[in-house]
Design a protein around this motif. Structure first.
Motif, short mmCIF file in Angstrom:
data_model
loop_
_atom_site.label_atom_id
_atom_site.label_comp_id
_atom_site.label_asym_id
_atom_site.label_seq_id
_atom_site.Cartn_x
_atom_site.Cartn_y
_atom_site.Cartn_z
N PRO A 1 -6.52 4.33 5.68
CA PRO A 1 -7.33 4.67 4.50
C PRO A 1 -7.73 6.14 4.49
CG PRO A 1 -8.72 3.71 6.19
CD PRO A 1 -7.32 3.70 6.74
N LYS A 2 -8.13 6.60 3.32
CA LYS A 2 -8.66 7.95 3.19
C LYS A 2 -10.15 7.96 3.54
CE LYS A 2 -8.65 11.88 0.01
NZ LYS A 2 -8.24 12.34 -1.35
N LYS A 3 -10.83 6.88 3.14
CA LYS A 3 -12.26 6.75 3.42
C LYS A 3 -12.57 5.33 3.86
CE LYS A 3 -13.89 10.30 0.15
NZ LYS A 3 -12.60 10.76 -0.35
N ILE A 4 -13.51 5.20 4.82
CA ILE A 4 -13.97 3.90 5.29
C ILE A 4 -15.47 3.80 4.99
CG2 ILE A 4 -14.26 2.38 7.30
CD1 ILE A 4 -11.94 3.89 8.63
N PHE A 5 -15.87 2.72 4.35
CA PHE A 5 -17.25 2.55 3.91
C PHE A 5 -17.99 1.56 4.80
CE2 PHE A 5 -14.70 4.10 0.48
CZ PHE A 5 -15.50 5.04 -0.15
N MET A 6 -19.09 2.02 5.40
CA MET A 6 -19.86 1.19 6.33
C MET A 6 -21.35 1.33 6.05
SD MET A 6 -17.78 1.94 9.89
CE MET A 6 -18.51 0.54 10.72
N GLY A 7 -22.08 0.22 6.23
CA GLY A 7 -23.51 0.20 5.94
C GLY A 7 -24.35 0.78 7.05
N GLU A 8 -25.54 1.25 6.69
CA GLU A 8 -26.47 1.85 7.65
C GLU A 8 -27.34 0.81 8.35
OE1 GLU A 8 -28.60 4.77 5.38
OE2 GLU A 8 -27.08 6.31 5.71
N LYS A 9 -27.23 -0.46 7.98
CA LYS A 9 -28.05 -1.48 8.65
C LYS A 9 -27.74 -1.52 10.14
CE LYS A 9 -27.23 -5.92 8.57
NZ LYS A 9 -27.34 -6.37 9.99
N ASP A 10 -26.44 -1.51 10.47
CA ASP A 10 -26.05 -1.39 11.87
C ASP A 10 -25.76 0.08 12.11
OD1 ASP A 10 -25.06 -1.53 14.43
OD2 ASP A 10 -23.98 -3.40 14.08
N LEU B 1 0.80 -1.23 0.00
CA LEU B 1 0.00 0.00 0.00
C LEU B 1 0.84 1.28 0.00
CD1 LEU B 1 -2.93 -0.82 2.48
CD2 LEU B 1 -2.75 -1.27 0.04
N ARG B 2 2.14 1.14 0.17
CA ARG B 2 3.01 2.31 0.26
C ARG B 2 2.86 3.29 -0.91
NH1 ARG B 2 8.01 0.02 0.47
NH2 ARG B 2 7.73 -0.47 2.68
N PRO B 3 2.69 2.80 -2.15
CA PRO B 3 2.60 3.75 -3.28
C PRO B 3 1.28 4.52 -3.35
CG PRO B 3 3.26 1.54 -4.01
CD PRO B 3 2.74 1.41 -2.63
N PHE B 4 0.30 4.14 -2.54
CA PHE B 4 -1.05 4.71 -2.71
C PHE B 4 -1.46 5.57 -1.52
CE2 PHE B 4 -0.88 0.41 -4.60
CZ PHE B 4 -0.93 0.77 -5.94
N ASN B 5 -2.15 6.67 -1.81
CA ASN B 5 -2.64 7.54 -0.73
C ASN B 5 -4.14 7.83 -0.84
OD1 ASN B 5 -2.75 9.29 -2.86
ND2 ASN B 5 -1.09 10.60 -2.15
N ASP B 6 -4.79 7.22 -1.82
CA ASP B 6 -6.24 7.40 -1.97
C ASP B 6 -6.93 6.06 -1.81
OD1 ASP B 6 -8.72 8.42 -2.44
OD2 ASP B 6 -8.46 8.72 -4.59
N LEU B 7 -6.91 5.56 -0.57
CA LEU B 7 -7.42 4.22 -0.28
C LEU B 7 -8.85 4.26 0.24
CD1 LEU B 7 -4.41 2.58 1.61
CD2 LEU B 7 -5.30 1.89 -0.61
N GLY B 8 -9.70 3.42 -0.35
CA GLY B 8 -11.03 3.19 0.17
C GLY B 8 -11.03 1.86 0.89
N PHE B 9 -11.52 1.83 2.11
CA PHE B 9 -11.44 0.63 2.96
C PHE B 9 -12.83 0.12 3.30
CE2 PHE B 9 -10.41 -0.89 7.52
CZ PHE B 9 -10.24 -2.20 7.10
N VAL B 10 -13.04 -1.18 3.05
CA VAL B 10 -14.31 -1.84 3.38
C VAL B 10 -14.01 -2.95 4.39
CG1 VAL B 10 -16.31 -3.11 2.51
CG2 VAL B 10 -15.24 -1.35 1.08
N ASN C 1 -18.57 -0.94 -4.43
CA ASN C 1 -18.90 -0.10 -5.59
C ASN C 1 -18.75 1.38 -5.26
OD1 ASN C 1 -19.48 -2.26 -7.28
ND2 ASN C 1 -21.65 -2.30 -6.73
N LYS C 2 -19.20 1.76 -4.06
CA LYS C 2 -19.10 3.16 -3.66
C LYS C 2 -17.63 3.55 -3.47
CE LYS C 2 -21.57 6.60 -1.00
NZ LYS C 2 -22.77 6.85 -0.16
N SER C 3 -16.84 2.66 -2.92
CA SER C 3 -15.42 2.92 -2.76
C SER C 3 -14.76 3.13 -4.11
CB SER C 3 -14.74 1.76 -2.02
OG SER C 3 -13.35 1.95 -1.94
N ASN C 4 -15.17 2.31 -5.09
CA ASN C 4 -14.62 2.44 -6.44
C ASN C 4 -14.94 3.79 -7.07
OD1 ASN C 4 -13.70 -0.18 -8.44
ND2 ASN C 4 -14.09 -0.55 -6.28
N ARG C 5 -16.12 4.31 -6.74
CA ARG C 5 -16.53 5.60 -7.30
C ARG C 5 -15.77 6.77 -6.66
NH1 ARG C 5 -21.76 3.34 -6.78
NH2 ARG C 5 -22.26 4.71 -5.01
N LEU C 6 -15.44 6.62 -5.38
CA LEU C 6 -14.86 7.74 -4.64
C LEU C 6 -13.35 7.65 -4.41
CD1 LEU C 6 -17.63 8.29 -1.91
CD2 LEU C 6 -17.39 9.40 -4.14
#
Length: 281
Positions: free
Chosen positions: A148-157, A24-33, A48-53
């Motif tokens: 990560p730059k962004k963490i993606f979590m569902g609204e179910k919980d 991951l060292r070369p990357f700074n725009d990480l989306g984490f699920v 899918n949302k991580s891929n978009r953002l």
């Protein structure tokens, strides 16, 4: 350059922190699920949302024993890593999958000092002692590792989302991105635990969802909302022969008990075939 392009074309599996840091060292725009496996369409919507953002998407699969307040629940939790990896690879939208061992996450054996505030000891925190302390602990550890730059979590919980966002965004640069609950054709919220239910159970869950929609629709007709919900809770218990931990209307911004439907969600936790299900609408 070829090395970087090759990573993007093929999903890479990371088994420890060392390989993760190097990859991951070369990357700074990480989306984490972050997941506990049992990959379903709900997880795929986060991807899918991580891929978009984000430019790069990493998924973790780690069944965290410290967030289970019931040993039987931990033992019965669905596990099929081969199936999960096949699904993730098929999407062609996941760049990295992190499969840490317990020792990799909990290298520091010091006991967590995380404590849930009294005001937050509601809903699932009230009925699952130590659960969210375990969730927050592992999410902090994973966030430190993955960075990560962004963490993606569902609204179910929703309570989990609320607590993680409240704690992590104060301490780390990562932004928590809420994602809508994904449901099956009968409007049952997708969950890894659904694999423990039979067809009859799922039909009952679908019927309960319809009742919840009707209950929320009719809440505004009643002055005493607490009494109305208590009555509805008894009806649901009797009609479906289920155990219900809670049925409450709460403000979606601060999770305080609400007496109006605007900016509020109806929360429920109940047991079906000894499987604990949660939902909110």
């Amino acid at each position: 350059m070829f090395y970087l392009l090759n990573i993007l074309i093929q999903m890479k599996i990371l088994l420890d922190k060392c390989s993760l840091f190097e990859s991951l060292r070369p990357f700074n725009d990480l989306g984490f699920v972050p997941t506990m496996g049992g990959i379903h369409k709900g997880h795929l919507s986060l991807i899918n949302k991580s891929n978009r953002l984000c430019k790069i998407t990493i998924v973790s699969i780690f069944i965290n024993p410290k967030q289970f307040n019931n040993k039987k629940d931990l033992k019965s939790y669905p596990r099929n890593i081969d199936k999960d990896l096949k699904i993730l690879k098929k999407t062609k939208k996941v760049d990295f999958v992190y499969l840490p061992r317990f020792e990799d996450i909990y290298e520091n054996k010091k006991k967590s000092k995380i404590k849930i505030n009294k005001n937050d000891t509601i809903l699932c925190a009230k009925y699952r002692k130590g659960h969210f302390e375990g969730v927050l602990d592992v999410m902090e550890r994973l966030t430190k590792i993955v960075n990560p730059k962004k963490i993606f979590m569902g609204e179910k919980d929703f309570q989990q989302l609320y607590l993680v966002k409240k704690r992590l965004e104060k301490k780390y640069k990562a932004k928590i991105i809420p994602c809508k609950t994904i449901r099956n054709k009968n409007n049952v919220a997708l969950s890894s635990r659904n694999s423990l239910l039979n067809k009859l159970n799922l039909r009952v869950a679908a019927s309960i969802y319809k009742k919840l929609v009707n209950i929320k629709k009719n809440i505004k007709k009643y002055k005493n909302i607490s009494k109305f919900l208590n009555n509805q809770k008894v009806k649901l218990k009797n009609n479906y022969k289920i155990k219900i931990d809670y049925l409450e209307l709460r403000n979606k911004k601060n999770l305080k008990v609400s007496n109006k439907t605007n900016n509020s969600r109806l929360f429920i936790a109940y047991y079906l075939n000894n499987v604990r299900l949660i939902d909110n609408i």
